[in-house]
Design a protein around this motif. Sequence first.
Motif, PDB file in Angstrom:
ATOM      1  N   ILE A   1      22.903 -15.661  28.273  1.00  0.00           N
ATOM      2  CA  ILE A   1      22.494 -15.690  27.020  1.00  0.00           C
ATOM      3  C   ILE A   1      21.258 -14.488  27.169  1.00  0.00           C
ATOM      4  CG2 ILE A   1      21.155 -16.856  25.090  1.00  0.00           C
ATOM      5  CD1 ILE A   1      24.217 -17.780  25.657  1.00  0.00           C
ATOM      6  N   ARG A   2      21.192 -13.806  26.332  1.00  0.00           N
ATOM      7  CA  ARG A   2      20.228 -12.636  26.301  1.00  0.00           C
ATOM      8  C   ARG A   2      18.982 -13.277  25.787  1.00  0.00           C
ATOM      9  NH1 ARG A   2      21.487  -7.880  22.871  1.00  0.00           N
ATOM     10  NH2 ARG A   2      20.126  -6.575  24.236  1.00  0.00           N
ATOM     11  N   LEU A   3      17.862 -12.957  26.191  1.00  0.00           N
ATOM     12  CA  LEU A   3      16.603 -13.399  25.927  1.00  0.00           C
ATOM     13  C   LEU A   3      15.533 -12.355  25.743  1.00  0.00           C
ATOM     14  CD1 LEU A   3      14.451 -15.713  25.557  1.00  0.00           C
ATOM     15  CD2 LEU A   3      14.052 -15.601  27.892  1.00  0.00           C
ATOM     16  N   ALA A   4      14.891 -12.227  24.422  1.00  0.00           N
ATOM     17  CA  ALA A   4      14.095 -11.066  23.840  1.00  0.00           C
ATOM     18  C   ALA A   4      12.798 -11.830  23.832  1.00  0.00           C
ATOM     19  CB  ALA A   4      14.595 -10.600  22.664  1.00  0.00           C
ATOM     20  N   VAL A   5      11.512 -11.229  23.821  1.00  0.00           N
ATOM     21  CA  VAL A   5      10.241 -11.779  23.707  1.00  0.00           C
ATOM     22  C   VAL A   5       9.492 -10.826  22.492  1.00  0.00           C
ATOM     23  CG1 VAL A   5      10.268 -12.958  25.534  1.00  0.00           C
ATOM     24  CG2 VAL A   5       9.417 -10.475  25.647  1.00  0.00           C
ATOM     25  N   ASP A   6       8.733 -11.580  21.617  1.00  0.00           N
ATOM     26  CA  ASP A   6       8.027 -10.611  20.443  1.00  0.00           C
ATOM     27  C   ASP A   6       6.799 -11.072  20.719  1.00  0.00           C
ATOM     28  OD1 ASP A   6       7.321  -9.535  18.218  1.00  0.00           O
ATOM     29  OD2 ASP A   6       8.731 -10.725  16.988  1.00  0.00           O
ATOM     30  N   ALA A   7       5.877 -10.076  20.834  1.00  0.00           N
ATOM     31  CA  ALA A   7       4.213 -10.285  21.262  1.00  0.00           C
ATOM     32  C   ALA A   7       3.621  -9.995  19.709  1.00  0.00           C
ATOM     33  CB  ALA A   7       3.627  -9.340  22.322  1.00  0.00           C
ATOM     34  N   ASN A   8       4.345  -9.409  18.539  1.00  0.00           N
ATOM     35  CA  ASN A   8       3.838  -9.410  17.287  1.00  0.00           C
ATOM     36  C   ASN A   8       2.406  -8.046  17.600  1.00  0.00           C
ATOM     37  OD1 ASN A   8       4.971 -12.009  16.859  1.00  0.00           O
ATOM     38  ND2 ASN A   8       5.344 -10.673  15.000  1.00  0.00           N
ATOM     39  N   GLN A   9       2.434  -7.385  18.257  1.00  0.00           N
ATOM     40  CA  GLN A   9       1.422  -6.159  18.191  1.00  0.00           C
ATOM     41  C   GLN A   9       0.040  -6.642  19.140  1.00  0.00           C
ATOM     42  OE1 GLN A   9       1.130  -3.874  14.639  1.00  0.00           O
ATOM     43  NE2 GLN A   9       2.751  -4.815  13.905  1.00  0.00           N
ATOM     44  N   ILE A  10       0.137  -7.959  19.606  1.00  0.00           N
ATOM     45  CA  ILE A  10      -1.097  -8.271  20.102  1.00  0.00           C
ATOM     46  C   ILE A  10      -1.940  -7.609  21.307  1.00  0.00           C
ATOM     47  CG2 ILE A  10      -0.694 -10.176  21.600  1.00  0.00           C
ATOM     48  CD1 ILE A  10      -3.059 -10.290  18.655  1.00  0.00           C
ATOM     49  N   TRP A  11      -1.024  -6.998  22.189  1.00  0.00           N
ATOM     50  CA  TRP A  11      -1.426  -6.568  23.524  1.00  0.00           C
ATOM     51  C   TRP A  11      -1.942  -5.264  23.602  1.00  0.00           C
ATOM     52  CZ3 TRP A  11       3.231  -9.367  25.956  1.00  0.00           C
ATOM     53  CH2 TRP A  11       3.008 -10.691  26.083  1.00  0.00           C
ATOM     54  N   THR A  12      -2.553  -5.022  24.583  1.00  0.00           N
ATOM     55  CA  THR A  12      -2.912  -3.579  25.056  1.00  0.00           C
ATOM     56  C   THR A  12      -1.862  -3.256  26.217  1.00  0.00           C
ATOM     57  OG1 THR A  12      -4.273  -4.251  27.180  1.00  0.00           O
ATOM     58  CG2 THR A  12      -5.489  -3.954  24.823  1.00  0.00           C
ATOM     59  N   VAL A  13      -1.774  -2.050  26.483  1.00  0.00           N
ATOM     60  CA  VAL A  13      -0.687  -1.456  27.384  1.00  0.00           C
ATOM     61  C   VAL A  13      -0.669  -2.290  28.496  1.00  0.00           C
ATOM     62  CG1 VAL A  13      -0.112   0.516  28.801  1.00  0.00           C
ATOM     63  CG2 VAL A  13      -0.455   0.885  26.472  1.00  0.00           C
ATOM     64  N   MET A  14      -1.961  -2.360  29.252  1.00  0.00           N
ATOM     65  CA  MET A  14      -2.148  -3.085  30.590  1.00  0.00           C
ATOM     66  C   MET A  14      -1.807  -4.618  30.328  1.00  0.00           C
ATOM     67  SD  MET A  14      -5.769  -1.508  31.877  1.00  0.00           S
ATOM     68  CE  MET A  14      -5.965  -2.663  33.295  1.00  0.00           C
ATOM     69  N   GLU A  15      -2.247  -5.182  29.322  1.00  0.00           N
ATOM     70  CA  GLU A  15      -2.006  -6.517  29.026  1.00  0.00           C
ATOM     71  C   GLU A  15      -0.235  -6.905  29.112  1.00  0.00           C
ATOM     72  OE1 GLU A  15      -5.731  -8.281  26.625  1.00  0.00           O
ATOM     73  OE2 GLU A  15      -4.171  -7.365  25.677  1.00  0.00           O
ATOM     74  N   ALA A  16       0.255  -5.683  27.983  1.00  0.00           N
ATOM     75  CA  ALA A  16       1.758  -5.979  28.191  1.00  0.00           C
ATOM     76  C   ALA A  16       2.454  -5.730  29.547  1.00  0.00           C
ATOM     77  CB  ALA A  16       2.287  -4.685  27.171  1.00  0.00           C
ATOM     78  N   MET A  17       2.056  -4.879  30.220  1.00  0.00           N
ATOM     79  CA  MET A  17       2.481  -4.591  31.877  1.00  0.00           C
ATOM     80  C   MET A  17       2.085  -6.041  32.499  1.00  0.00           C
ATOM     81  SD  MET A  17       4.330  -1.937  31.837  1.00  0.00           S
ATOM     82  CE  MET A  17       4.608  -2.063  33.757  1.00  0.00           C
TER      83      MET A  17
END
Length: 397
Positions: A204-220
Amino acid sequence: MSQITFTLNPIGDEVFNIKKISVRTLADVPAVTPFQDSSMGPFRSYNMSLLTFEDEDGNIGEGPVTAGYIHILQNCIFPQLLHSGGLRYEILYPRLYWAIRNEGFRGPASSLLGQVDLALHDLACRRKGVSIQQYLHGVRNHARAYGSGGGTNYSLAQLEKEMSHFLDLGFSCVKMKVGMHFGKNIREDIERVRFVRKLIGKDIRLAVDANQIWTVMEAMAFMRGVEDQDIAWLEEPVHSAALSEIAQLSALSPVGLSFGESEKSAKVFPELKKAGVAHLQPAPTHLASVREWMDVRDLAEKSGLAFSSGGYSHYAAALVSTASDGAMVEFLYPLMDGLREYFAEHPFVENGSFVLPDVSGIPIRIDWDRLQRKNKIVGRKTWTVNEVGNYTPMVTS
């Protein structure tokens, strides 16, 4: 002369002699589970307002509308619409478009215009006796869907219950929220993603949604923690207006990024493509017209990008059915499922897809008689030709 051109096929040749407009707000329906994302919620209930047009022959067109900005409709759009009988829509729509100029093309006025346009599409289709997907040259009566939920406020038991329900519905793709506590608990986000992956299995494919909350470093940092979890896409990890950050993260991320549901103009999507976004997600009731949504659909297909649409899932389904077979409808189950209480007919989920009922126009019929009996109509306002003053725009040639 404006350099903007408006391509309005197939609705451009239609003529709308609108005599009555109403906006009705419906009572809240409870969320299946109180739902929170990275920065908003918990949403314990949800509701919808409906825009209804009636023409001189008694034909009806309906669609959802953002009633909180009714002053824009009343001051900018309705005067044009009620006093422009006899004009082909290819002439009328540009007047409606420029009437919202001072309200801005990247805010609620643009969405409101798109909601008006969607209801007019419904009217055009109903009076022709064709479904909206047929009108837009679609050939399918279904659209693939994915189960969306997984609120950041859910307990592990609630996550397990919802994901099990998604599997029972036949979804081959699910999405969950990340960015807990305003993005400051990435470690727990990672643990919850691993928990869900174990629940749903590897197929099953699994996607995730952060709703714009992070910086580039946090996302990485998050992506490094889930790099072995086969993530389908990472949705809105950084601010949707920060195109330079989106481009930076697109170049770094091992997983494709998705953006677009926050946009109010189709003109932004080519810039998202240039920034390296791999998955475009326009919401039909956010953009300024059905045609704008179709332009984004066509951009995705021409560019080989993934494509999906959310918002009001039951309304988006018919439009998504006109896209390629790989396109999907986001079914935000915790909030959207309760809206079925309003409907006499609606698309339903079967084997992981929305199946469209065989009705003209948008494949939804509001159960107005039942809602009236149950006192579920909590707000109502009506406009007629005689009640709304004429507004004459400046016309350029």
